[in-house]
Design an enzyme around this catalytic site. Structure first.
Site, mmCIF file in Angstrom:
data_model
loop_
_atom_site.group_PDB
_atom_site.id
_atom_site.type_symbol
_atom_site.label_atom_id
_atom_site.label_comp_id
_atom_site.label_asym_id
_atom_site.label_seq_id
_atom_site.Cartn_x
_atom_site.Cartn_y
_atom_site.Cartn_z
ATOM 1 N N ARG A 132 -10.405 17.755 -20.580
ATOM 2 C CA ARG A 132 -11.670 18.010 -19.880
ATOM 3 C C ARG A 132 -11.525 19.051 -18.767
ATOM 4 N NH1 ARG A 132 -14.622 12.474 -18.734
ATOM 5 N NH2 ARG A 132 -16.310 13.950 -18.308
ATOM 6 N N GLN A 179 -20.090 14.580 -9.989
ATOM 7 C CA GLN A 179 -18.652 14.453 -9.706
ATOM 8 C C GLN A 179 -18.183 15.610 -8.846
ATOM 9 O OE1 GLN A 179 -16.880 14.116 -13.586
ATOM 10 N NE2 GLN A 179 -17.425 11.959 -13.787
ATOM 11 N N ASP A 329 -25.439 10.416 -19.416
ATOM 12 C CA ASP A 329 -24.510 9.509 -20.113
ATOM 13 C C ASP A 329 -25.195 8.723 -21.229
ATOM 14 O OD1 ASP A 329 -22.461 10.324 -18.470
ATOM 15 O OD2 ASP A 329 -22.765 8.694 -17.033
HETATM 16 C C1 S3P Z 1 -20.606 10.577 -12.765
HETATM 17 C C2 S3P Z 1 -21.247 11.770 -12.979
HETATM 18 C C3 S3P Z 1 -21.548 12.303 -14.314
HETATM 19 C C4 S3P Z 1 -21.436 11.224 -15.390
HETATM 20 C C5 S3P Z 1 -20.195 10.392 -15.219
HETATM 21 C C6 S3P Z 1 -20.191 9.707 -13.868
HETATM 22 C C7 S3P Z 1 -20.334 10.151 -11.384
HETATM 23 O O1 S3P Z 1 -20.639 13.310 -14.639
HETATM 24 O O2 S3P Z 1 -21.457 11.822 -16.664
HETATM 25 O O3 S3P Z 1 -20.108 9.416 -16.228
HETATM 26 O O4 S3P Z 1 -19.996 8.975 -11.158
HETATM 27 O O5 S3P Z 1 -20.468 10.991 -10.479
HETATM 28 P P1 S3P Z 1 -20.833 14.835 -14.163
HETATM 29 O O6 S3P Z 1 -20.668 14.840 -12.713
HETATM 30 O O7 S3P Z 1 -19.758 15.592 -14.861
HETATM 31 O O8 S3P Z 1 -22.198 15.237 -14.587
#
Ligand code: S3P
Length: 450
Positions: A132, A179, A329
């Site tokens: 990733r 994230q 998600d």
């Molecule tokens: C999350 C943010 C999302 C999500 C992940 C959890 C988080 O990802 O898909 O399962 O807890 O901040 P991205 O930040 O890559 O969009």
């Protein structure tokens, strides 16, 4: 040499059709909020208590990493944990590599945390996580002064050497990612001055809410450029008692399951309904789903309600593009709902799905295709032809590709299929929903089993 995690033994599982799904269930604690509860408690001065923590592998990876950096973390009962925080700036040099397992949230949030501490940490993960993209986090953290030495393609294993004091930045997110936003804000906690993140498209705001709850100075402003989050650094966090609300991303499987299996009537208690997470609910309602909210309340600073879902005929829709961040998600579950709708569902504008725990567009196209559902793959989504409420053919084997949401979504599809569906490996469900198959056994009935 970084420690290389050993892959888990695959756990094949065959799932047959079910009669109406009935009963009352609770879903596990929210995954995003559980990670943040542990991390912010770790940075507070003193003891925090967490109830309702999700005890899935992803969250346990965050707990183990924080322990390795000197934080006292104890489990005191089912879902209840105490965290003896070391204070912002107080993390210690870990003795070995931090194994993030399958968890992108652990990796990205903790990279941010390390970036402004005077420590160096190596991050490893499983085969899925090691594919990733990490440049999205590494780039802004490098601007703040951290060194990030990554594997080719800016992937794990990688090493972060923090800088203390780091340099505050004003950063506009090039991808809609909570994230990335959270990694920068966490780095900003131990950085003098104001760290600012602009998100052109709003993403889940659990970090902002919880930072405020812990006493950090955070402001959120809606501007023509997007939502601007400003955090004043060198914060002092006060320990908290936190109750984690139920995970809407876990509830998603049951909303779809009860929506597609005729005769179903299910009550899902305590589901978090933060508006940055409710895109699936909106999409399912547009499709004609019968979902009622009762007993609205606030849990841990987040809106929560009980959801009653009854089977109803679904119709295919064009999923509004603007829903993507609030259901990012939930697309695998939505594709399953679409497989039973009248007409076709077009879900596009979600290219991010290609870099989740698996390439979820390719994985779901293959999984549904192998079970007799006509799908058309696009670079940024899927078009799914529905069965008009009839059972889908089933009978195929699904490659779950180390992706919990592929495993659980296709388990739901199997509940209304003519022939049983086999998951080549059901164990990824353990990352976010260890009780998933036990709950399924509780609510499934035999009446019309195929
Ligand atoms: C999350 C943010 C999302 C999500 C992940 C959890 C988080 O990802 O898909 O399962 O807890 O901040 P991205 O930040 O890559 O969009």
């Amino acid at each position: 040499m970084p420690h290389v995690p050993v892959p888990r033994t695959p756990l094949p599982r065959r799932i047959a059709a079910s009669g109406p799904l009935r009963g009352e269930i609770a879903v596990p604690g929210d995954k995003s909020i559980s990670h943040r509860a542990l991390i912010l408690s770790a940075l507070a001065v003193g003891r925090s208590r967490i109830a309702g923590l999700l005890e899935g592998e992803d969250v346990l990876a965050t707990a183990a990493a924080l322990r390795a950096m000197g934080v006292g973390i104890e489990r005191t009962g089912e879902g209840t944990w105490t965290v003896d925080g070391v204070g912002v700036g107080g993390l210690l040099q870990p003795a070995g590599a931090l194994d993030m397992g399958n968890s992108g949230t652990s990796a990205r949030l903790l990279m941010g945390l390390v970036a402004s501490h005077p420590i160096t940490a190596t991050f490893t993960g499983d085969a899925s996580l090691s594919r990733r993209p990490m440049a999205r986090v590494a780039d802004p953290l490098r601007t703040m002064g951290a060194d990030v030495f990554a594997s080719p393609g800016d992937t794990l294993p990688l090493m972060v050497r923090g800088l203390c004091p780091a340099v505050p930045i004003a950063y506009t997110l090039p991808v809609a990612s909570a994230q990335v936003k959270s990694a920068i804000l966490l780095a900003g906690l131990n950085t003098p001055g104001i760290t600012r993140v602009t998100e052109p498209v709003p993403t889940r705001d659990h970090s902002e809410r919880m930072l405020t709850g812990f006493g950090a100075h955070v402001t959120v402003e809606d501007t023509p450029e997007g939502r601007v989050i400003s955090l004043t650094g060198e914060a002092e966090l006060r320990p908290q008692d936190i109750v984690v609300p139920g995970d809407p991303s876990a509830a998603a499987f049951w909303l779809v399951a009860a929506g597609i299996v005729p005769g179903s009537d299910l009550l899902v208690r305590g589901v978090g309904l933060n508006p940055t997470r409710t895109g699936l609910l909106t999409a399912l309602r547009l499709m004609g789903a019968d979902i009622q909210e009762a007993n609205p309340r606030t849990v841990g600073g987040e809106p929560v309600a009980d959801l009653r879902v009854r089977h109803a005929p679904l119709r295919g829709i064009e999923v509004p593009l603007e829903l993507a961040p609030s259901m990012i998600d939930e697309y695998p579950a939505l594709f399953v709902a679409a497989a039973f709708a009248h007409g076709r569902t077009v879900a596009r504008g979600a290219a991010e799905l290609r870099v989740k725990e698996s390439d979820r567009i390719a994985a779901m196209a293959a999984a549904l295709g192998a079970n007799g559902v006509p799908v058309e793959e696009h670079d940024d989504g899927l078009t799914v032809q529905g069965s008009c409420g009839d059972p889908i053919p089933g009978g195929g084997t699904v490659a779950t590709r180390l992706d919990h949401r592929i495993a659980m979504s296709m388990a739901v599809a199997a509940l209304h299929a003519r022939a049983a569906i086999t998951l080549d490996d059901a164990s990824p469900a353990l990352t976010s929903y260890p009780a998933f198959f036990a709950t399924l056994a509780d609510i499934a009935t035999q009446e019309s089993a195929a």
